[in-house]
Design a protein around this motif. Structure first.
Motif, PDB file in Angstrom:
ATOM      1  N   GLY A  89      -2.704   1.170   1.555  1.00  0.00           N
ATOM      2  CA  GLY A  89      -1.411   1.828   1.686  1.00  0.00           C
ATOM      3  C   GLY A  89      -0.406   1.077   0.841  1.00  0.00           C
ATOM      4  N   PRO A  90       0.852   1.535   0.801  1.00  0.00           N
ATOM      5  CA  PRO A  90       1.883   0.796   0.081  1.00  0.00           C
ATOM      6  C   PRO A  90       1.942  -0.660   0.549  1.00  0.00           C
ATOM      7  CG  PRO A  90       2.695   2.957   0.704  1.00  0.00           C
ATOM      8  CD  PRO A  90       1.363   2.798   1.371  1.00  0.00           C
ATOM      9  N   LEU A  91       2.269  -1.554  -0.366  1.00  0.00           N
ATOM     10  CA  LEU A  91       2.249  -2.987  -0.070  1.00  0.00           C
ATOM     11  C   LEU A  91       3.035  -3.335   1.185  1.00  0.00           C
ATOM     12  CD1 LEU A  91       1.472  -5.864  -1.010  1.00  0.00           C
ATOM     13  CD2 LEU A  91       3.593  -5.881  -2.348  1.00  0.00           C
ATOM     14  N   LEU A  92       4.168  -2.670   1.401  1.00  0.00           N
ATOM     15  CA  LEU A  92       5.023  -2.982   2.539  1.00  0.00           C
ATOM     16  C   LEU A  92       4.782  -2.054   3.725  1.00  0.00           C
ATOM     17  CD1 LEU A  92       8.323  -3.739   0.596  1.00  0.00           C
ATOM     18  CD2 LEU A  92       6.543  -5.323   1.348  1.00  0.00           C
ATOM     19  N   ASP A  93       3.706  -1.262   3.646  1.00  0.00           N
ATOM     20  CA  ASP A  93       3.355  -0.344   4.742  1.00  0.00           C
ATOM     21  C   ASP A  93       1.861  -0.034   4.670  1.00  0.00           C
ATOM     22  OD1 ASP A  93       3.627   1.385   6.920  1.00  0.00           O
ATOM     23  OD2 ASP A  93       4.234   3.091   5.666  1.00  0.00           O
ATOM     24  N   THR A  95      -0.609   0.142   6.675  1.00  0.00           N
ATOM     25  CA  THR A  95      -1.255   1.005   7.673  1.00  0.00           C
ATOM     26  C   THR A  95      -0.584   2.372   7.801  1.00  0.00           C
ATOM     27  OG1 THR A  95       0.103   0.183   9.514  1.00  0.00           O
ATOM     28  CG2 THR A  95      -1.924  -1.042   8.987  1.00  0.00           C
ATOM     29  N   GLY A  96       0.577   2.538   7.172  1.00  0.00           N
ATOM     30  CA  GLY A  96       1.300   3.801   7.286  1.00  0.00           C
ATOM     31  C   GLY A  96       2.169   3.895   8.521  1.00  0.00           C
ATOM     32  N   ALA A  97       2.358   2.778   9.220  1.00  0.00           N
ATOM     33  CA  ALA A  97       3.151   2.804  10.450  1.00  0.00           C
ATOM     34  C   ALA A  97       4.602   3.197  10.179  1.00  0.00           C
ATOM     35  CB  ALA A  97       3.088   1.444  11.136  1.00  0.00           C
ATOM     36  N   ILE A 184      -1.384   6.882   2.012  1.00  0.00           N
ATOM     37  CA  ILE A 184      -2.290   6.064   2.820  1.00  0.00           C
ATOM     38  C   ILE A 184      -3.726   6.441   2.473  1.00  0.00           C
ATOM     39  CG2 ILE A 184      -2.911   5.321   5.142  1.00  0.00           C
ATOM     40  CD1 ILE A 184      -0.012   4.687   4.231  1.00  0.00           C
ATOM     41  N   LYS A 185      -4.501   5.434   2.048  1.00  0.00           N
ATOM     42  CA  LYS A 185      -5.863   5.662   1.558  1.00  0.00           C
ATOM     43  C   LYS A 185      -5.873   6.743   0.486  1.00  0.00           C
ATOM     44  CE  LYS A 185      -8.072   3.988   5.786  1.00  0.00           C
ATOM     45  NZ  LYS A 185      -9.019   4.252   6.889  1.00  0.00           N
TER      46      LYS A 185
END
Length: 219
Positions: A89-93, A95-97, A184-185
Motif C-alpha cells: 500500500g502507500p508508504l504512509l498507509d 494496510t489501507g486503514a 492497496i495491493k
C-alpha cells in the motif's frame, strides 16, 4: 470448481511465503551509434513489470499448496494478479486503514501521458514516491495498468483531489478519467515465465529453494 483467470491476489500472491522478491519494469530500448558519435535510441516494446520470487522454508502442506497453484499457472495464457509485496500500500498507509472506505478514481490525465491526479481520497492523505496504483482501461479488451509514483505530490487538500504527480511507466492509450484506482495491493496481470519454476528440494518435511519468474501481460 475450476479456477477463474487471472487468479486474484488471495488465491495466489497472498498464499506465497515470500523470502525475497525483485520487481521492476525494465526498458525495451534499441541503441545505435552514428559515424559522428551520436547515440540514437528507440523504444522497441512497452515497459512491462517483471518479478523474480524466492520462497522461504515451506512445511509439507504449504509446499503442496504452492506447487499446486504453480501447476495451475503453467499452461499458456493463464494469468494472475501480481503486486510488489514490499509495498502493499502507500508508504504512509500500508494496510489501507487511513484510506478506509474511500473510492479513489482518476481525476485528470495530462497530455504528456506521464502526469495525473486522483480524486476521492481522504483529506490530508499523502502519496509518496514509490507508491503503486492500478486501474483498468480499454473497451473490447480490458487491460490492467500498474504504475509507480515517481514524483512526490503534496498533501490532499479539501475536496479529496490529489495534486498532480508523475508515474512510470507512461500511461497507455485507453486510460480514462473516472476509472477506479486501486492503491492497496495494486496489481497487474502477469504470467509465469516458461521453464522458470524451481520446485526446490525437500529434506524430511521441509522444502527450500522454491522460486519462479513472472512478467506482466497486457492481454
Amino acid at each position: 470448481m475450476a479456477f477463474a483467470f487471472p487468479l486474484n491476489v488471495a488465491a495466489f500472491m497472498d498464499i506465497l511465503r515470500i523470502e525475497a522478491i525483485s520487481f521492476s519494469a525494465p526498458e525495451q530500448v534499441e541503441i545505435n551509434q552514428t559515424g559522428g558519435g551520436e547515440v540514437l535510441q528507440a523504444d522497441l516494446a512497452p515497459m512491462l513489470w517483471q518479478a523474480e520470487i524466492k520462497l522461504g522454508e515451506l512445511i509439507a502442506s504449504d509446499a503442496a499448496l504452492t506447487n499446486a497453484r504453480l501447476d495451475i499457472l503453467r499452461p499458456a495464457g493463464r494469468s494472475f494478479y501480481l503486486y510488489d509485496t514490499r509495498r502493499p500500500g502507500p508508504l504512509l498507509d500500508l494496510t489501507g486503514a487511513i484510506l478506509g472506505a474511500s473510492t479513489p478514481s482518476i481525476h485528470t490525465l495530462a497530455a504528456n501521458n506521464r502526469d495525473m491526479r486522483i480524486q476521492g481520497l481522504p483529506v490530508g492523505y499523502l502519496l509518496s514516491v514509490g507508491d503503486y496504483l492500478a486501474f483498468d482501461y480499454g473497451t473490447s479488451i480490458i487491460r490492467r495498468a500498474l504504475h509507480k509514483i515517481v514524483s512526490s505530490p503534496a498533501v490532499v487538500p479539501s475536496g479529496g483531489i490529489s495534486p498532480t504527480f508523475e508515474v512510470s511507466p507512461m500511461i497507455r492509450p485507453g486510460a480514462a478519467v473516472g476509472a477506479s484506482v486501486t492503491l492497496i495491493k495494486a496489481a497487474c496481470k502477469a504470467l509465469i515465465v516458461p521453464n522458470s519454476i524451481n520446485t526446490g528440494m525437500t529434506a524430511k518435511t521441509i522444502t527450500t529453494g522454491m522460486s519462479f519468474r513472472c512478467m506482466q501481460t497486457l492481454r
